[in-house]
Motif scaffolding. Sequence first.
Motif, mmCIF file in Angstrom:
data_model
loop_
_atom_site.group_PDB
_atom_site.id
_atom_site.type_symbol
_atom_site.label_atom_id
_atom_site.label_comp_id
_atom_site.label_asym_id
_atom_site.label_seq_id
_atom_site.Cartn_x
_atom_site.Cartn_y
_atom_site.Cartn_z
ATOM 1 N N GLU A 1 27.505 -11.258 35.312
ATOM 2 C CA GLU A 1 27.981 -12.554 35.569
ATOM 3 C C GLU A 1 29.126 -13.258 34.674
ATOM 4 O OE1 GLU A 1 25.660 -16.828 35.584
ATOM 5 O OE2 GLU A 1 24.716 -15.251 36.558
ATOM 6 N N ARG A 2 29.307 -12.949 33.448
ATOM 7 C CA ARG A 2 30.097 -13.536 32.527
ATOM 8 C C ARG A 2 31.290 -12.692 32.737
ATOM 9 N NH1 ARG A 2 28.124 -14.998 26.527
ATOM 10 N NH2 ARG A 2 30.524 -15.696 26.202
ATOM 11 N N LEU A 3 31.430 -11.533 33.064
ATOM 12 C CA LEU A 3 32.474 -10.544 33.300
ATOM 13 C C LEU A 3 33.075 -11.034 34.681
ATOM 14 C CD1 LEU A 3 34.445 -8.435 33.020
ATOM 15 C CD2 LEU A 3 32.818 -6.687 33.963
ATOM 16 N N GLN A 4 32.223 -11.454 35.671
ATOM 17 C CA GLN A 4 32.590 -11.895 37.004
ATOM 18 C C GLN A 4 33.447 -13.219 36.678
ATOM 19 O OE1 GLN A 4 33.236 -9.951 39.247
ATOM 20 N NE2 GLN A 4 31.617 -8.599 40.209
ATOM 21 N N ALA A 5 32.935 -13.934 35.797
ATOM 22 C CA ALA A 5 33.777 -15.245 35.623
ATOM 23 C C ALA A 5 34.966 -15.302 34.956
ATOM 24 C CB ALA A 5 32.696 -16.135 34.988
ATOM 25 N N GLU A 6 35.037 -14.147 34.069
ATOM 26 C CA GLU A 6 36.421 -13.991 33.659
ATOM 27 C C GLU A 6 37.312 -13.453 34.551
ATOM 28 O OE1 GLU A 6 37.637 -11.157 30.076
ATOM 29 O OE2 GLU A 6 35.975 -12.443 29.650
ATOM 30 N N ASP B 1 35.359 -9.313 41.145
ATOM 31 C CA ASP B 1 35.497 -7.984 41.441
ATOM 32 C C ASP B 1 34.479 -7.722 42.726
ATOM 33 O OD1 ASP B 1 36.076 -5.222 41.895
ATOM 34 O OD2 ASP B 1 35.097 -4.807 39.827
ATOM 35 N N ASP B 2 35.062 -7.349 43.703
ATOM 36 C CA ASP B 2 34.294 -7.054 44.966
ATOM 37 C C ASP B 2 34.071 -5.469 45.210
ATOM 38 O OD1 ASP B 2 36.545 -6.813 46.114
ATOM 39 O OD2 ASP B 2 36.384 -7.940 47.713
ATOM 40 N N SER B 3 34.487 -4.661 44.076
ATOM 41 C CA SER B 3 34.235 -3.475 44.388
ATOM 42 C C SER B 3 32.889 -2.806 44.555
ATOM 43 C CB SER B 3 35.034 -2.622 43.577
ATOM 44 O OG SER B 3 34.376 -2.692 42.034
ATOM 45 N N PRO B 4 32.569 -1.949 45.546
ATOM 46 C CA PRO B 4 31.112 -1.532 45.722
ATOM 47 C C PRO B 4 30.512 -1.090 44.476
ATOM 48 C CG PRO B 4 32.548 -0.516 47.288
ATOM 49 C CD PRO B 4 33.442 -1.169 46.205
ATOM 50 N N MET C 1 32.891 -2.382 31.793
ATOM 51 C CA MET C 1 33.105 -2.264 30.366
ATOM 52 C C MET C 1 33.407 -3.858 30.166
ATOM 53 S SD MET C 1 32.881 0.320 28.415
ATOM 54 C CE MET C 1 33.878 -0.096 26.899
ATOM 55 N N TYR C 2 32.499 -4.360 29.134
ATOM 56 C CA TYR C 2 32.694 -5.688 28.645
ATOM 57 C C TYR C 2 32.182 -6.071 27.430
ATOM 58 C CZ TYR C 2 32.374 -11.089 29.056
ATOM 59 O OH TYR C 2 32.482 -12.190 28.975
ATOM 60 N N VAL C 3 32.754 -6.805 26.630
ATOM 61 C CA VAL C 3 32.404 -7.295 25.340
ATOM 62 C C VAL C 3 32.409 -8.853 25.565
ATOM 63 C CG1 VAL C 3 32.619 -7.586 22.726
ATOM 64 C CG2 VAL C 3 32.811 -5.452 24.031
ATOM 65 N N ILE C 4 31.401 -9.778 25.132
ATOM 66 C CA ILE C 4 31.502 -11.305 25.240
ATOM 67 C C ILE C 4 32.673 -11.871 24.181
ATOM 68 C CG2 ILE C 4 29.124 -11.397 26.165
ATOM 69 C CD1 ILE C 4 28.453 -12.573 23.329
ATOM 70 N N ASP C 5 33.305 -12.796 24.556
ATOM 71 C CA ASP C 5 34.289 -13.109 23.574
ATOM 72 C C ASP C 5 33.998 -13.373 22.189
ATOM 73 O OD1 ASP C 5 36.219 -13.476 25.916
ATOM 74 O OD2 ASP C 5 35.873 -15.729 25.843
ATOM 75 N N GLU C 6 33.121 -13.988 21.986
ATOM 76 C CA GLU C 6 32.716 -14.080 20.607
ATOM 77 C C GLU C 6 32.441 -12.759 19.753
ATOM 78 O OE1 GLU C 6 29.620 -16.120 23.044
ATOM 79 O OE2 GLU C 6 31.445 -15.557 23.501
ATOM 80 N N HIS C 7 32.380 -11.551 20.356
ATOM 81 C CA HIS C 7 32.056 -10.442 19.735
ATOM 82 C C HIS C 7 33.166 -9.433 19.758
ATOM 83 C CE1 HIS C 7 28.065 -10.763 17.921
ATOM 84 N NE2 HIS C 7 27.934 -11.901 18.803
ATOM 85 N N ARG C 8 34.329 -9.781 20.406
ATOM 86 C CA ARG C 8 35.589 -8.997 20.650
ATOM 87 C C ARG C 8 36.273 -8.784 19.119
ATOM 88 N NH1 ARG C 8 37.829 -11.166 26.482
ATOM 89 N NH2 ARG C 8 35.928 -10.447 27.525
#
Length: 154
Positions: free
Chosen positions: A18-23, A32-35, A76-83
């Motif tokens: 959900e956080r990645l999609q918001a980004e 991103d609507d890739s299957p 692949m995703y890392v939340i902002d606070e931990h990048r």
Amino acid sequence: MEIHSCTYDHPHVSQLVERLQAEYVGIYGAPDDSPTESGQFSPPRGAFAVGYVKRAPVAMGGWRFREDGRAELKRMYVIDEHRGRGHSRSVLAWLEESAAAAGAPTMVLETNQRHPAAISLYRSCGYTDVPAFGYYADDPLTVYLGRPLQPQRV
């Protein structure tokens, strides 16, 4: 960071997706609507992992087998606070080991020119250009990368 195998429909994965999609909405104006289907990221077809810091989910990534036998890296995703702490490299290494253990000869991925940090990460990990494939194959801004995986020694 501790990395744990998770199902794609695990609540922590859903939270991070959900956080990645918001980004993505902020970058592209739409998610991103890739299957993607949950079962694609479960053995023997793939794997999904979540990275935890002090029991909080902070990073994720998965891979799935493509019809051609290569493993495809996804989400692949890392939340902002931990990048900037090496979490992406740790998750990527975990996923590469998992895919190699499952018999994948190569890991491939799609990213976008609007993600220079991602492109830099992958290139620094040995990924090079590969021919276009997949859902965004006709998008001129999509970048396609791949690298051979080391077979697991027994």
